[in-house]
Design a protein around this motif. Structure first.
Motif, PDB file in Angstrom:
ATOM      1  N   ALA A 106       2.549   1.648  -3.329  1.00  0.00           N
ATOM      2  CA  ALA A 106       1.540   2.028  -4.330  1.00  0.00           C
ATOM      3  C   ALA A 106       1.200   3.512  -4.182  1.00  0.00           C
ATOM      4  O   ALA A 106       1.082   4.246  -5.172  1.00  0.00           O
ATOM      5  CB  ALA A 106       0.279   1.186  -4.170  1.00  0.00           C
ATOM      6  N   PHE A 107       1.062   3.957  -2.932  1.00  0.00           N
ATOM      7  CA  PHE A 107       0.795   5.371  -2.665  1.00  0.00           C
ATOM      8  C   PHE A 107       1.854   6.256  -3.321  1.00  0.00           C
ATOM      9  O   PHE A 107       1.535   7.184  -4.074  1.00  0.00           O
ATOM     10  CB  PHE A 107       0.762   5.608  -1.151  1.00  0.00           C
ATOM     11  CG  PHE A 107       0.894   7.044  -0.748  1.00  0.00           C
ATOM     12  CD1 PHE A 107      -0.184   7.914  -0.882  1.00  0.00           C
ATOM     13  CD2 PHE A 107       2.091   7.540  -0.242  1.00  0.00           C
ATOM     14  CE1 PHE A 107      -0.059   9.252  -0.528  1.00  0.00           C
ATOM     15  CE2 PHE A 107       2.218   8.873   0.111  1.00  0.00           C
ATOM     16  CZ  PHE A 107       1.140   9.725  -0.034  1.00  0.00           C
ATOM     17  N   ALA A 143      -4.410   7.405  -4.484  1.00  0.00           N
ATOM     18  CA  ALA A 143      -3.191   7.217  -3.696  1.00  0.00           C
ATOM     19  C   ALA A 143      -3.482   7.381  -2.200  1.00  0.00           C
ATOM     20  O   ALA A 143      -3.070   6.557  -1.382  1.00  0.00           O
ATOM     21  CB  ALA A 143      -2.111   8.213  -4.133  1.00  0.00           C
ATOM     22  N   GLU A 182      -4.959   4.426  -0.541  1.00  0.00           N
ATOM     23  CA  GLU A 182      -3.970   3.371  -0.231  1.00  0.00           C
ATOM     24  C   GLU A 182      -3.245   3.710   1.067  1.00  0.00           C
ATOM     25  O   GLU A 182      -3.079   2.871   1.944  1.00  0.00           O
ATOM     26  CB  GLU A 182      -2.908   3.251  -1.345  1.00  0.00           C
ATOM     27  CG  GLU A 182      -3.427   2.949  -2.723  1.00  0.00           C
ATOM     28  CD  GLU A 182      -3.821   1.494  -2.925  1.00  0.00           C
ATOM     29  OE1 GLU A 182      -3.400   0.654  -2.114  1.00  0.00           O
ATOM     30  OE2 GLU A 182      -4.555   1.215  -3.876  1.00  0.00           O
ATOM     31  N   LYS A 199      -4.754   3.065   4.511  1.00  0.00           N
ATOM     32  CA  LYS A 199      -4.868   1.676   4.972  1.00  0.00           C
ATOM     33  C   LYS A 199      -3.603   1.183   5.670  1.00  0.00           C
ATOM     34  O   LYS A 199      -3.603   0.099   6.256  1.00  0.00           O
ATOM     35  CB  LYS A 199      -5.169   0.770   3.780  1.00  0.00           C
ATOM     36  CG  LYS A 199      -6.523   1.068   3.146  1.00  0.00           C
ATOM     37  CD  LYS A 199      -6.601   0.442   1.769  1.00  0.00           C
ATOM     38  CE  LYS A 199      -7.909   0.743   1.069  1.00  0.00           C
ATOM     39  NZ  LYS A 199      -7.797   0.374  -0.369  1.00  0.00           N
ATOM     40  N   ARG A 257      -6.184  -7.016  -4.562  1.00  0.00           N
ATOM     41  CA  ARG A 257      -7.441  -7.297  -3.853  1.00  0.00           C
ATOM     42  C   ARG A 257      -7.896  -8.737  -4.100  1.00  0.00           C
ATOM     43  O   ARG A 257      -8.269  -9.445  -3.174  1.00  0.00           O
ATOM     44  CB  ARG A 257      -8.509  -6.297  -4.295  1.00  0.00           C
ATOM     45  CG  ARG A 257      -9.813  -6.451  -3.534  1.00  0.00           C
ATOM     46  CD  ARG A 257     -10.709  -5.233  -3.691  1.00  0.00           C
ATOM     47  NE  ARG A 257     -10.767  -4.804  -5.062  1.00  0.00           N
ATOM     48  CZ  ARG A 257     -10.222  -3.699  -5.545  1.00  0.00           C
ATOM     49  NH1 ARG A 257      -9.584  -2.872  -4.750  1.00  0.00           N
ATOM     50  NH2 ARG A 257     -10.319  -3.403  -6.813  1.00  0.00           N
ATOM     51  N   SER A 308      -8.341  -3.742   4.263  1.00  0.00           N
ATOM     52  CA  SER A 308      -7.174  -3.033   3.731  1.00  0.00           C
ATOM     53  C   SER A 308      -7.149  -3.001   2.219  1.00  0.00           C
ATOM     54  O   SER A 308      -6.416  -2.223   1.625  1.00  0.00           O
ATOM     55  CB  SER A 308      -5.882  -3.695   4.205  1.00  0.00           C
ATOM     56  OG  SER A 308      -5.766  -3.563   5.587  1.00  0.00           O
ATOM     57  N   VAL A 309      -7.880  -3.905   1.597  1.00  0.00           N
ATOM     58  CA  VAL A 309      -7.830  -3.945   0.137  1.00  0.00           C
ATOM     59  C   VAL A 309      -9.206  -3.650  -0.463  1.00  0.00           C
ATOM     60  O   VAL A 309      -9.442  -3.934  -1.621  1.00  0.00           O
ATOM     61  CB  VAL A 309      -7.264  -5.293  -0.390  1.00  0.00           C
ATOM     62  CG1 VAL A 309      -5.804  -5.433   0.007  1.00  0.00           C
ATOM     63  CG2 VAL A 309      -8.070  -6.482   0.089  1.00  0.00           C
ATOM     64  N   GLU A 328       0.840  -1.204   0.000  1.00  0.00           N
ATOM     65  CA  GLU A 328       0.000   0.000   0.000  1.00  0.00           C
ATOM     66  C   GLU A 328       0.877   1.256   0.000  1.00  0.00           C
ATOM     67  O   GLU A 328       0.608   2.225  -0.706  1.00  0.00           O
ATOM     68  CB  GLU A 328      -0.905   0.066   1.241  1.00  0.00           C
ATOM     69  CG  GLU A 328      -1.780  -1.145   1.498  1.00  0.00           C
ATOM     70  CD  GLU A 328      -3.047  -1.170   0.684  1.00  0.00           C
ATOM     71  OE1 GLU A 328      -3.202  -0.341  -0.226  1.00  0.00           O
ATOM     72  OE2 GLU A 328      -3.900  -2.051   0.946  1.00  0.00           O
ATOM     73  N   GLU A 332     -12.218  -2.000  -2.264  1.00  0.00           N
ATOM     74  CA  GLU A 332     -12.206  -1.182  -3.477  1.00  0.00           C
ATOM     75  C   GLU A 332     -12.597   0.247  -3.114  1.00  0.00           C
ATOM     76  O   GLU A 332     -13.599   0.464  -2.438  1.00  0.00           O
ATOM     77  CB  GLU A 332     -13.201  -1.759  -4.486  1.00  0.00           C
ATOM     78  CG  GLU A 332     -13.034  -1.135  -5.842  1.00  0.00           C
ATOM     79  CD  GLU A 332     -13.608  -2.018  -6.945  1.00  0.00           C
ATOM     80  OE1 GLU A 332     -14.304  -2.992  -6.615  1.00  0.00           O
ATOM     81  OE2 GLU A 332     -13.358  -1.703  -8.115  1.00  0.00           O
ATOM     82  N   SER A 378     -11.923   3.881  -8.309  1.00  0.00           N
ATOM     83  CA  SER A 378     -11.555   3.075  -9.475  1.00  0.00           C
ATOM     84  C   SER A 378     -12.537   3.294 -10.633  1.00  0.00           C
ATOM     85  O   SER A 378     -12.164   3.149 -11.790  1.00  0.00           O
ATOM     86  CB  SER A 378     -11.374   1.604  -9.122  1.00  0.00           C
ATOM     87  OG  SER A 378     -12.472   1.127  -8.420  1.00  0.00           O
ATOM     88  N   ASP A 381      -4.140  -2.554  -8.298  1.00  0.00           N
ATOM     89  CA  ASP A 381      -4.964  -2.527  -7.103  1.00  0.00           C
ATOM     90  C   ASP A 381      -5.942  -3.709  -7.098  1.00  0.00           C
ATOM     91  O   ASP A 381      -6.135  -4.372  -6.076  1.00  0.00           O
ATOM     92  CB  ASP A 381      -5.716  -1.191  -7.104  1.00  0.00           C
ATOM     93  CG  ASP A 381      -6.371  -0.897  -5.771  1.00  0.00           C
ATOM     94  OD1 ASP A 381      -5.739  -1.172  -4.735  1.00  0.00           O
ATOM     95  OD2 ASP A 381      -7.515  -0.407  -5.768  1.00  0.00           O
TER      96      ASP A 381
END
Lengths: 232, 232
Positions: free
Chosen positions: B35-36, B59, B62, B65, B118, B139-140, B32, B142, B146, B114
Protein backbone atom coordinates in the motif's frame (compact mmCIF):
# COMPACT_ATOMS: atom_id res chain seq x y z
CA UNK A 1 -1.43 23.27 16.91
CA UNK A 2 1.13 23.63 19.71
CA UNK A 3 3.40 25.33 17.21
CA UNK A 4 1.30 28.50 17.21
CA UNK A 5 2.11 29.05 20.90
CA UNK A 6 5.82 29.16 20.19
CA UNK A 7 7.37 32.54 20.81
CA UNK A 8 9.81 33.04 18.00
CA UNK A 9 13.33 34.38 18.37
CA UNK A 10 13.64 38.15 18.16
CA UNK A 11 15.94 37.73 15.15
CA UNK A 12 12.88 36.76 13.13
CA UNK A 13 11.44 40.26 13.40
CA UNK A 14 14.08 41.37 10.87
CA UNK A 15 12.26 41.00 7.51
CA UNK A 16 15.40 40.20 5.50
CA UNK A 17 16.47 37.53 7.97
CA UNK A 18 12.96 36.14 8.09
CA UNK A 19 12.84 35.92 4.30
CA UNK A 20 16.14 34.06 4.29
CA UNK A 21 14.88 31.65 6.97
CA UNK A 22 11.70 30.95 5.00
CA UNK A 23 13.88 30.21 1.96
CA UNK A 24 16.10 27.95 3.99
CA UNK A 25 13.24 26.00 5.58
CA UNK A 26 11.55 25.72 2.19
CA UNK A 27 14.62 24.34 0.45
CA UNK A 28 15.15 21.81 3.26
CA UNK A 29 11.45 20.81 3.13
CA UNK A 30 11.36 20.41 -0.63
CA UNK A 31 14.70 18.63 -0.46
CA UNK A 32 13.31 16.09 2.01
CA UNK A 33 10.09 15.65 0.06
CA UNK A 34 11.83 15.12 -3.26
CA UNK A 35 14.40 12.81 -1.62
CA UNK A 36 11.50 10.78 -0.22
CA UNK A 37 9.93 10.38 -3.66
CA UNK A 38 13.17 9.39 -5.37
CA UNK A 39 14.18 6.95 -2.65
CA UNK A 40 10.86 5.16 -2.94
CA UNK A 41 11.31 5.02 -6.71
CA UNK A 42 14.87 3.76 -6.28
CA UNK A 43 13.63 1.15 -3.80
CA UNK A 44 11.96 -0.65 -6.72
CA UNK A 45 15.51 -1.59 -7.81
CA UNK A 46 16.07 -3.53 -4.58
CA UNK A 47 17.27 -7.12 -5.00
CA UNK A 48 15.07 -8.35 -2.12
CA UNK A 49 12.00 -7.32 -0.18
CA UNK A 50 14.14 -6.81 2.94
CA UNK A 51 16.39 -4.37 1.04
CA UNK A 52 13.36 -2.63 -0.41
CA UNK A 53 11.89 -2.16 3.06
CA UNK A 54 15.18 -0.76 4.37
CA UNK A 55 15.41 1.84 1.60
CA UNK A 56 11.72 2.66 1.97
CA UNK A 57 12.40 3.29 5.66
CA UNK A 58 15.22 5.70 4.78
CA UNK A 59 12.63 7.43 2.59
CA UNK A 60 10.04 7.43 5.37
CA UNK A 61 12.55 9.10 7.70
CA UNK A 62 12.95 11.95 5.19
CA UNK A 63 9.20 12.35 4.82
CA UNK A 64 8.62 12.52 8.57
CA UNK A 65 10.79 15.64 8.71
CA UNK A 66 8.71 17.62 6.23
CA UNK A 67 5.67 18.49 8.36
CA UNK A 68 7.51 20.44 11.13
CA UNK A 69 9.19 22.54 8.43
CA UNK A 70 5.86 23.15 6.69
CA UNK A 71 4.29 24.17 10.01
CA UNK A 72 7.11 26.57 10.82
CA UNK A 73 6.99 28.26 7.42
CA UNK A 74 3.23 28.74 7.87
CA UNK A 75 3.86 30.18 11.34
CA UNK A 76 6.25 32.68 9.77
CA UNK A 77 3.33 33.88 7.63
CA UNK A 78 4.21 32.31 4.28
CA UNK A 79 2.35 29.63 2.34
CA UNK A 80 4.79 26.70 2.62
CA UNK A 81 4.08 25.40 -0.86
CA UNK A 82 4.54 28.81 -2.44
CA UNK A 83 7.80 29.09 -0.50
CA UNK A 84 9.00 25.77 -1.91
CA UNK A 85 8.25 26.63 -5.53
CA UNK A 86 11.50 28.51 -6.27
CA UNK A 87 13.47 25.38 -5.36
CA UNK A 88 11.64 22.85 -7.51
CA UNK A 89 13.81 23.36 -10.53
CA UNK A 90 17.20 23.01 -8.83
CA UNK A 91 16.20 19.92 -6.85
CA UNK A 92 14.27 18.27 -9.68
CA UNK A 93 17.26 18.83 -11.99
CA UNK A 94 19.58 17.38 -9.39
CA UNK A 95 17.49 14.21 -9.29
CA UNK A 96 17.05 14.08 -13.08
CA UNK A 97 20.84 14.18 -13.49
CA UNK A 98 21.51 11.61 -10.78
CA UNK A 99 18.92 8.92 -11.57
CA UNK A 100 20.53 5.67 -10.41
CA UNK A 101 21.01 2.96 -13.03
CA UNK A 102 20.90 0.17 -10.45
CA UNK A 103 20.41 -0.65 -6.78
CA UNK A 104 23.97 0.20 -5.73
CA UNK A 105 23.95 3.58 -7.42
CA UNK A 106 20.67 4.21 -5.60
CA UNK A 107 22.22 3.29 -2.25
CA UNK A 108 25.29 5.49 -2.83
CA UNK A 109 23.05 8.37 -3.81
CA UNK A 110 20.84 7.90 -0.75
CA UNK A 111 23.80 7.85 1.60
CA UNK A 112 25.98 10.52 -0.04
CA UNK A 113 23.13 12.91 -0.85
CA UNK A 114 21.65 12.74 2.61
CA UNK A 115 25.05 13.21 4.25
CA UNK A 116 25.96 16.18 2.05
CA UNK A 117 22.72 17.93 2.89
CA UNK A 118 23.33 17.30 6.58
CA UNK A 119 26.90 18.65 6.44
CA UNK A 120 25.76 21.79 4.67
CA UNK A 121 22.93 22.55 7.07
CA UNK A 122 25.20 21.96 10.05
CA UNK A 123 27.71 24.41 8.60
CA UNK A 124 25.17 27.17 8.38
CA UNK A 125 23.40 26.32 11.65
CA UNK A 126 25.84 28.57 13.57
CA UNK A 127 24.39 31.62 11.81
CA UNK A 128 20.78 30.84 12.67
CA UNK A 129 18.62 31.94 15.59
CA UNK A 130 18.17 29.12 18.13
CA UNK A 131 14.59 28.16 17.08
CA UNK A 132 15.48 27.85 13.45
CA UNK A 133 18.74 26.12 14.23
CA UNK A 134 17.07 23.42 16.33
CA UNK A 135 14.49 22.79 13.64
CA UNK A 136 17.00 22.61 10.81
CA UNK A 137 19.43 20.41 12.72
CA UNK A 138 16.69 17.98 13.78
CA UNK A 139 15.44 17.91 10.18
CA UNK A 140 18.71 16.56 8.91
CA UNK A 141 19.51 14.18 11.76
CA UNK A 142 21.19 11.03 10.67
CA UNK A 143 18.73 8.16 10.54
CA UNK A 144 19.40 4.70 11.87
CA UNK A 145 19.20 3.48 8.34
CA UNK A 146 22.42 4.84 6.84
CA UNK A 147 24.34 2.02 8.53
CA UNK A 148 22.38 -0.25 6.24
CA UNK A 149 23.54 1.60 3.11
CA UNK A 150 27.18 1.56 4.24
CA UNK A 151 27.11 -2.17 4.97
CA UNK A 152 25.44 -3.13 1.72
CA UNK A 153 27.78 -1.03 -0.42
CA UNK A 154 30.90 -2.38 1.30
CA UNK A 155 29.76 -5.97 0.90
CA UNK A 156 29.05 -5.44 -2.79
CA UNK A 157 32.41 -3.79 -3.50
CA UNK A 158 34.27 -6.52 -1.63
CA UNK A 159 32.61 -9.07 -3.91
CA UNK A 160 33.00 -7.08 -7.13
CA UNK A 161 36.01 -4.74 -7.48
CA UNK A 162 34.99 -3.10 -10.82
CA UNK A 163 31.72 -2.04 -9.13
CA UNK A 164 33.87 0.00 -6.72
CA UNK A 165 35.40 1.92 -9.64
CA UNK A 166 32.01 2.67 -11.12
CA UNK A 167 30.52 3.75 -7.78
CA UNK A 168 33.51 6.02 -7.07
CA UNK A 169 32.79 7.90 -10.33
CA UNK A 170 29.12 7.93 -9.44
CA UNK A 171 29.85 9.52 -6.06
CA UNK A 172 31.84 12.29 -7.78
CA UNK A 173 28.96 12.93 -10.12
CA UNK A 174 26.51 13.31 -7.24
CA UNK A 175 28.86 15.77 -5.51
CA UNK A 176 29.35 17.71 -8.77
CA UNK A 177 25.62 17.95 -9.46
CA UNK A 178 24.94 19.03 -5.88
CA UNK A 179 27.45 21.87 -6.23
CA UNK A 180 26.01 22.96 -9.58
CA UNK A 181 22.51 23.13 -8.14
CA UNK A 182 23.63 24.81 -4.90
CA UNK A 183 25.34 27.45 -7.04
CA UNK A 184 22.13 27.99 -8.96
CA UNK A 185 20.10 28.43 -5.77
CA UNK A 186 22.68 30.87 -4.39
CA UNK A 187 22.54 32.89 -7.62
CA UNK A 188 18.72 32.99 -7.66
CA UNK A 189 17.89 33.60 -4.03
CA UNK A 190 19.24 36.95 -2.91
CA UNK A 191 17.85 36.82 0.62
CA UNK A 192 19.41 33.43 1.28
CA UNK A 193 22.76 34.46 -0.15
CA UNK A 194 22.75 37.76 1.75
CA UNK A 195 22.08 35.79 4.91
CA UNK A 196 25.00 33.45 4.25
CA UNK A 197 27.46 36.27 3.76
CA UNK A 198 26.09 38.12 6.79
CA UNK A 199 25.28 41.79 7.26
CA UNK A 200 26.11 44.89 9.26
CA UNK A 201 24.45 43.68 12.43
CA UNK A 202 24.61 39.96 11.82
CA UNK A 203 27.57 37.66 11.50
CA UNK A 204 27.99 35.68 8.32
CA UNK A 205 30.65 34.18 6.12
CA UNK A 206 32.86 36.34 3.94
CA UNK A 207 33.96 34.88 0.62
CA UNK A 208 37.04 33.30 2.17
CA UNK A 209 34.88 31.63 4.82
CA UNK A 210 32.48 30.41 2.15
CA UNK A 211 35.44 28.95 0.28
CA UNK A 212 36.64 27.20 3.42
CA UNK A 213 33.17 25.82 4.00
CA UNK A 214 33.11 24.27 0.52
CA UNK A 215 36.55 22.80 1.19
CA UNK A 216 35.27 21.21 4.40
CA UNK A 217 32.20 19.82 2.62
CA UNK A 218 34.40 18.29 -0.06
CA UNK A 219 36.70 16.78 2.57
CA UNK A 220 33.79 15.29 4.48
CA UNK A 221 32.51 13.84 1.20
CA UNK A 222 35.94 12.28 0.53
CA UNK A 223 36.04 10.79 4.03
CA UNK A 224 32.63 9.29 3.48
CA UNK A 225 33.57 7.80 0.14
CA UNK A 226 36.65 6.29 1.82
CA UNK A 227 34.42 4.84 4.54
CA UNK A 228 32.43 3.14 1.79
CA UNK A 229 35.66 1.78 0.36
CA UNK A 230 35.59 4.15 -2.63
CA UNK A 231 38.06 6.72 -3.99
CA UNK A 232 36.49 10.18 -3.92
CA UNK B 1 15.59 -5.17 20.83
CA UNK B 2 12.95 -4.81 23.55
CA UNK B 3 10.70 -7.13 21.53
CA UNK B 4 12.83 -10.15 22.40
CA UNK B 5 11.97 -9.72 26.10
CA UNK B 6 8.27 -10.04 25.39
CA UNK B 7 6.72 -13.13 26.86
CA UNK B 8 4.29 -14.37 24.28
CA UNK B 9 0.78 -15.59 24.94
CA UNK B 10 0.46 -19.28 25.74
CA UNK B 11 -1.81 -19.66 22.70
CA UNK B 12 1.27 -19.26 20.50
CA UNK B 13 2.70 -22.56 21.71
CA UNK B 14 0.09 -24.32 19.52
CA UNK B 15 1.96 -24.82 16.21
CA UNK B 16 -1.16 -24.59 14.02
CA UNK B 17 -2.26 -21.35 15.69
CA UNK B 18 1.27 -19.98 15.49
CA UNK B 19 1.42 -20.78 11.77
CA UNK B 20 -1.87 -18.97 11.25
CA UNK B 21 -0.64 -15.95 13.22
CA UNK B 22 2.56 -15.78 11.16
CA UNK B 23 0.43 -15.87 8.01
CA UNK B 24 -1.81 -13.15 9.35
CA UNK B 25 1.03 -10.85 10.42
CA UNK B 26 2.77 -11.46 7.09
CA UNK B 27 -0.28 -10.58 5.01
CA UNK B 28 -0.83 -7.42 7.06
CA UNK B 29 2.87 -6.47 6.72
CA UNK B 30 3.01 -7.07 2.99
CA UNK B 31 -0.33 -5.31 2.64
CA UNK B 32 1.04 -2.21 4.39
CA UNK B 33 4.28 -2.29 2.43
CA UNK B 34 2.58 -2.66 -0.95
CA UNK B 35 0.00 0.00 0.00
CA UNK B 36 2.89 2.33 0.85
CA UNK B 37 4.50 1.82 -2.55
CA UNK B 38 1.29 2.31 -4.48
CA UNK B 39 0.24 5.38 -2.52
CA UNK B 40 3.57 7.05 -3.24
CA UNK B 41 3.17 6.18 -6.90
CA UNK B 42 -0.41 7.50 -6.88
CA UNK B 43 0.81 10.68 -5.16
CA UNK B 44 2.52 11.64 -8.41
CA UNK B 45 -1.01 12.27 -9.76
CA UNK B 46 -1.60 15.00 -7.16
CA UNK B 47 -2.79 18.35 -8.52
CA UNK B 48 -0.62 20.29 -6.05
CA UNK B 49 2.42 19.81 -3.87
CA UNK B 50 0.24 20.13 -0.75
CA UNK B 51 -1.98 17.27 -1.97
CA UNK B 52 1.05 15.22 -2.88
CA UNK B 53 2.49 15.67 0.61
CA UNK B 54 -0.83 14.66 2.20
CA UNK B 55 -1.03 11.42 0.21
CA UNK B 56 2.67 10.74 0.83
CA UNK B 57 1.93 11.10 4.56
CA UNK B 58 -0.88 8.52 4.29
CA UNK B 59 1.73 6.30 2.65
CA UNK B 60 4.29 7.02 5.38
CA UNK B 61 1.75 6.01 8.04
CA UNK B 62 1.37 2.61 6.35
CA UNK B 63 5.12 2.14 6.15
CA UNK B 64 5.65 2.95 9.82
CA UNK B 65 3.47 -0.03 10.75
CA UNK B 66 5.59 -2.58 8.90
CA UNK B 67 8.60 -2.87 11.23
CA UNK B 68 6.73 -4.02 14.39
CA UNK B 69 5.06 -6.75 12.32
CA UNK B 70 8.40 -7.80 10.84
CA UNK B 71 9.93 -7.91 14.34
CA UNK B 72 7.09 -10.02 15.70
CA UNK B 73 7.26 -12.55 12.85
CA UNK B 74 11.02 -12.89 13.47
CA UNK B 75 10.33 -13.37 17.19
CA UNK B 76 7.96 -16.20 16.29
CA UNK B 77 10.89 -17.90 14.57
CA UNK B 78 10.06 -17.27 10.92
CA UNK B 79 11.95 -15.18 8.37
CA UNK B 80 9.52 -12.28 7.84
CA UNK B 81 10.28 -11.93 4.14
CA UNK B 82 9.83 -15.64 3.52
CA UNK B 83 6.53 -15.41 5.42
CA UNK B 84 5.34 -12.57 3.18
CA UNK B 85 6.17 -14.34 -0.09
CA UNK B 86 2.91 -16.36 -0.35
CA UNK B 87 0.93 -13.10 -0.30
CA UNK B 88 2.80 -11.22 -3.01
CA UNK B 89 0.66 -12.52 -5.83
CA UNK B 90 -2.75 -11.72 -4.31
CA UNK B 91 -1.76 -8.23 -3.21
CA UNK B 92 0.21 -7.37 -6.34
CA UNK B 93 -2.75 -8.53 -8.45
CA UNK B 94 -5.11 -6.45 -6.35
CA UNK B 95 -3.01 -3.37 -7.06
CA UNK B 96 -2.52 -4.24 -10.74
CA UNK B 97 -6.30 -4.44 -11.15
CA UNK B 98 -6.99 -1.25 -9.25
CA UNK B 99 -4.39 1.12 -10.67
CA UNK B 100 -6.02 4.57 -10.42
CA UNK B 101 -6.45 6.51 -13.66
CA UNK B 102 -6.38 9.87 -11.90
CA UNK B 103 -5.93 11.62 -8.60
CA UNK B 104 -9.50 11.07 -7.38
CA UNK B 105 -9.47 7.36 -8.14
CA UNK B 106 -6.22 7.25 -6.17
CA UNK B 107 -7.82 9.02 -3.20
CA UNK B 108 -10.87 6.74 -3.21
CA UNK B 109 -8.63 3.70 -3.38
CA UNK B 110 -6.46 4.97 -0.52
CA UNK B 111 -9.44 5.62 1.70
CA UNK B 112 -11.59 2.62 0.78
CA UNK B 113 -8.73 0.11 0.66
CA UNK B 114 -7.31 1.18 3.99
CA UNK B 115 -10.75 1.15 5.63
CA UNK B 116 -11.64 -2.29 4.28
CA UNK B 117 -8.41 -3.76 5.59
CA UNK B 118 -9.07 -2.19 8.99
CA UNK B 119 -12.64 -3.53 9.15
CA UNK B 120 -11.49 -7.02 8.28
CA UNK B 121 -8.68 -7.13 10.82
CA UNK B 122 -10.98 -5.79 13.52
CA UNK B 123 -13.50 -8.54 12.71
CA UNK B 124 -10.95 -11.27 13.27
CA UNK B 125 -9.22 -9.59 16.23
CA UNK B 126 -11.67 -11.25 18.63
CA UNK B 127 -10.22 -14.65 17.74
CA UNK B 128 -6.62 -13.68 18.43
CA UNK B 129 -4.48 -13.95 21.55
CA UNK B 130 -4.04 -10.57 23.29
CA UNK B 131 -0.47 -9.91 22.06
CA UNK B 132 -1.30 -10.58 18.46
CA UNK B 133 -4.59 -8.70 18.73
CA UNK B 134 -2.92 -5.54 20.07
CA UNK B 135 -0.30 -5.64 17.35
CA UNK B 136 -2.78 -6.21 14.52
CA UNK B 137 -5.24 -3.59 15.77
CA UNK B 138 -2.51 -0.96 16.18
CA UNK B 139 -1.21 -1.84 12.71
CA UNK B 140 -4.46 -0.88 11.08
CA UNK B 141 -5.29 2.16 13.20
CA UNK B 142 -6.95 4.92 11.29
CA UNK B 143 -4.48 7.65 10.46
CA UNK B 144 -5.16 11.35 10.81
CA UNK B 145 -4.89 11.58 7.08
CA UNK B 146 -8.10 9.89 5.96
CA UNK B 147 -10.04 13.06 6.82
CA UNK B 148 -8.04 14.66 4.05
CA UNK B 149 -9.16 12.05 1.50
CA UNK B 150 -12.82 12.38 2.54
CA UNK B 151 -12.75 16.17 2.27
CA UNK B 152 -11.04 16.25 -1.10
CA UNK B 153 -13.36 13.67 -2.64
CA UNK B 154 -16.51 15.40 -1.37
CA UNK B 155 -15.35 18.78 -2.69
CA UNK B 156 -14.59 17.30 -6.09
CA UNK B 157 -17.94 15.51 -6.39
CA UNK B 158 -19.82 18.63 -5.32
CA UNK B 159 -18.12 20.51 -8.17
CA UNK B 160 -18.49 17.73 -10.76
CA UNK B 161 -21.51 15.37 -10.53
CA UNK B 162 -20.43 12.93 -13.30
CA UNK B 163 -17.21 12.36 -11.35
CA UNK B 164 -19.40 11.02 -8.54
CA UNK B 165 -20.88 8.39 -10.86
CA UNK B 166 -17.48 7.28 -12.05
CA UNK B 167 -16.04 7.12 -8.53
CA UNK B 168 -19.05 5.12 -7.28
CA UNK B 169 -18.29 2.44 -9.90
CA UNK B 170 -14.63 2.64 -9.00
CA UNK B 171 -15.41 2.00 -5.32
CA UNK B 172 -17.37 -1.12 -6.29
CA UNK B 173 -14.46 -2.35 -8.35
CA UNK B 174 -12.05 -1.97 -5.44
CA UNK B 175 -14.44 -3.88 -3.16
CA UNK B 176 -14.87 -6.61 -5.79
CA UNK B 177 -11.14 -7.03 -6.36
CA UNK B 178 -10.51 -7.14 -2.62
CA UNK B 179 -13.04 -9.97 -2.24
CA UNK B 180 -11.55 -11.89 -5.17
CA UNK B 181 -8.06 -11.69 -3.69
CA UNK B 182 -9.24 -12.46 -0.14
CA UNK B 183 -10.92 -15.56 -1.55
CA UNK B 184 -7.68 -16.59 -3.22
CA UNK B 185 -5.71 -16.17 0.01
CA UNK B 186 -8.31 -18.17 1.95
CA UNK B 187 -8.14 -20.97 -0.65
CA UNK B 188 -4.31 -21.09 -0.61
CA UNK B 189 -3.53 -20.73 3.06
CA UNK B 190 -4.89 -23.65 5.00
CA UNK B 191 -3.56 -22.60 8.40
CA UNK B 192 -5.11 -19.17 8.12
CA UNK B 193 -8.46 -20.54 6.97
CA UNK B 194 -8.47 -23.23 9.66
CA UNK B 195 -7.85 -20.50 12.21
CA UNK B 196 -10.75 -18.41 10.92
CA UNK B 197 -13.21 -21.27 11.14
CA UNK B 198 -11.86 -22.30 14.56
CA UNK B 199 -11.11 -25.74 15.95
CA UNK B 200 -11.98 -28.21 18.68
CA UNK B 201 -10.33 -26.22 21.43
CA UNK B 202 -10.47 -22.78 19.89
CA UNK B 203 -13.43 -20.61 18.97
CA UNK B 204 -13.80 -19.52 15.36
CA UNK B 205 -16.44 -18.61 12.85
CA UNK B 206 -18.64 -21.25 11.27
CA UNK B 207 -19.69 -20.71 7.67
CA UNK B 208 -22.78 -18.76 8.71
CA UNK B 209 -20.64 -16.47 10.87
CA UNK B 210 -18.19 -15.99 8.00
CA UNK B 211 -21.12 -15.05 5.77
CA UNK B 212 -22.37 -12.54 8.35
CA UNK B 213 -18.89 -11.07 8.58
CA UNK B 214 -18.79 -10.48 4.83
CA UNK B 215 -22.24 -8.89 5.04
CA UNK B 216 -20.99 -6.52 7.74
CA UNK B 217 -17.88 -5.65 5.71
CA UNK B 218 -20.04 -4.87 2.69
CA UNK B 219 -22.38 -2.73 4.81
CA UNK B 220 -19.48 -0.79 6.28
CA UNK B 221 -18.17 -0.26 2.77
CA UNK B 222 -21.58 1.08 1.66
CA UNK B 223 -21.73 3.44 4.65
CA UNK B 224 -18.30 4.74 3.78
CA UNK B 225 -19.19 5.30 0.14
CA UNK B 226 -22.28 7.19 1.32
CA UNK B 227 -20.08 9.30 3.60
CA UNK B 228 -18.07 10.22 0.53
CA UNK B 229 -21.29 11.16 -1.26
CA UNK B 230 -21.18 8.08 -3.52
CA UNK B 231 -23.64 5.25 -4.18
CA UNK B 232 -22.06 1.95 -3.19
Amino acid sequence: MAESDVELSAALTDPAYREAVVDLLAVVAYGELSAFERLVEDATLAPSLADKLALAQMAGAELAKVQPLVDRIALLGTDPFVAMAPFHEALDEFHAHTAPADWYEGLVKAYVGDSLARDFYREIAAYLDPDTRDLVVSSVEEGLHSEFAIERIREAIAADAPLGGRLALWGRRIMGEALIQAQRVAADRDALTAFLVGGVDRPGMDLAALGRMFTRLTELHSDRMAELGLDA
